[in-house]
Design an enzyme around this catalytic site. Sequence first.
Site, mmCIF file in Angstrom:
data_model
loop_
_atom_site.group_PDB
_atom_site.id
_atom_site.type_symbol
_atom_site.label_atom_id
_atom_site.label_comp_id
_atom_site.label_asym_id
_atom_site.label_seq_id
_atom_site.Cartn_x
_atom_site.Cartn_y
_atom_site.Cartn_z
ATOM 1 N N LYS A 1 -0.252 7.269 -3.396
ATOM 2 C CA LYS A 1 0.649 6.816 -2.339
ATOM 3 C C LYS A 1 1.343 8.065 -1.967
ATOM 4 O O LYS A 1 1.899 8.751 -2.804
ATOM 5 C CB LYS A 1 1.294 5.782 -2.402
ATOM 6 C CG LYS A 1 0.758 4.271 -2.726
ATOM 7 C CD LYS A 1 0.155 3.939 -1.364
ATOM 8 C CE LYS A 1 -0.369 2.532 -1.390
ATOM 9 N NZ LYS A 1 -0.750 2.039 -0.248
ATOM 10 N N LYS B 1 -10.339 -5.406 3.634
ATOM 11 C CA LYS B 1 -9.593 -6.470 2.746
ATOM 12 C C LYS B 1 -10.098 -7.757 3.416
ATOM 13 O O LYS B 1 -10.221 -8.217 4.721
ATOM 14 C CB LYS B 1 -8.126 -6.181 2.919
ATOM 15 C CG LYS B 1 -7.761 -4.802 2.616
ATOM 16 C CD LYS B 1 -6.161 -4.595 2.897
ATOM 17 C CE LYS B 1 -5.705 -3.207 2.537
ATOM 18 N NZ LYS B 1 -4.452 -2.637 2.440
#
Length: 339
Positions: free
Chosen positions: A116, A224
């Site tokens: 991240k 997703k």
Amino acid sequence: MIPPLLAGLSLPGADELLDGAVVVTQPLHTRFRGTTVREAMLLHGPAGWAEFSPFPEYDAGESARWLAAAIEAGWHGWPAPVRETVPVNATVPAVRPGDVGRVLESFGAVPAVKVKVAEAGQDVDDDVARVAEVRRLLPEAALRVDANQGWDHATALAALGRLAGYGLEYAEQPVAGIEGLARLREALDRAGIEVRLAADESVRKETDPVAVARAGAADLVVVKVQPLGGVRRALGIVEAAGLDAVVSSALDTSVGIAAGVALAASLPRLPHACGLGTVALFAQDVADPPWVPDAGRLRPGPAPVPVARGALRAGEDRQRWWRDRLRAAWAVLEAARPA
């Protein structure tokens, strides 16, 4: 052709969906997506356990897709897999370099790591230091970064110019929007910076992956299961986009991870490790053992029985809030059904 929500699948009544449903609260080891706690509603249907966990800010219209995914999982099941295992990456939150090793240890052996970056309150120097530490600890792993659309164009171009030297597999959603991705991709090409782009936040809706492909905005898409309305629907969306896909978690419990694995195991092509190892980020999970990778891989199969749901059960006020939320999402699905 993108299939509509629940195409060819029946819609159970809201009372049937809520029969036996329970809301759980799972704490995380490290802040992720701005939260330290993840709530999810677990449903039990004739095909097994399912998860309904749209993030709190999502309205009924957006949450309806997440509910459709839960209905598919719990009441209809998933398509047959075409592969026996799914490669899975580790995920390193925006921690200090000194904490990277601790995070990686919780994942065990992995073929790839997603780092991240672009965290609020940090700068590109912080990102470079974190990526450098991952590369030092795992010199052979495939490495990708995820900015969650946190950079502007100039920052993204400069940051990726610096990070490219660490051998990035790709950069996930460095800037906002499909147009922003397309502009950045062109600028990277002009600058001779060899970093592929993946669209994530830009593919939240069913039409987005196709728009990404038409705009030439990315090299691959991150999909997703819950936001796209289920495994079958996600397969249709990936086919319509014509781009390679990486299956990722929506910070699911082990129950929701099973759906992600079912999608990844059903894709015709799967050239990259998937972001389905996020259960390792939880301090406690509903399943025992939790669905975490073994040597960097997960096997498709039915959703695990959430044995810890009693210990993690949310308070009655949250149970009521989620039940009302499910009914609102169900009403959207019911109104969209053909007459």
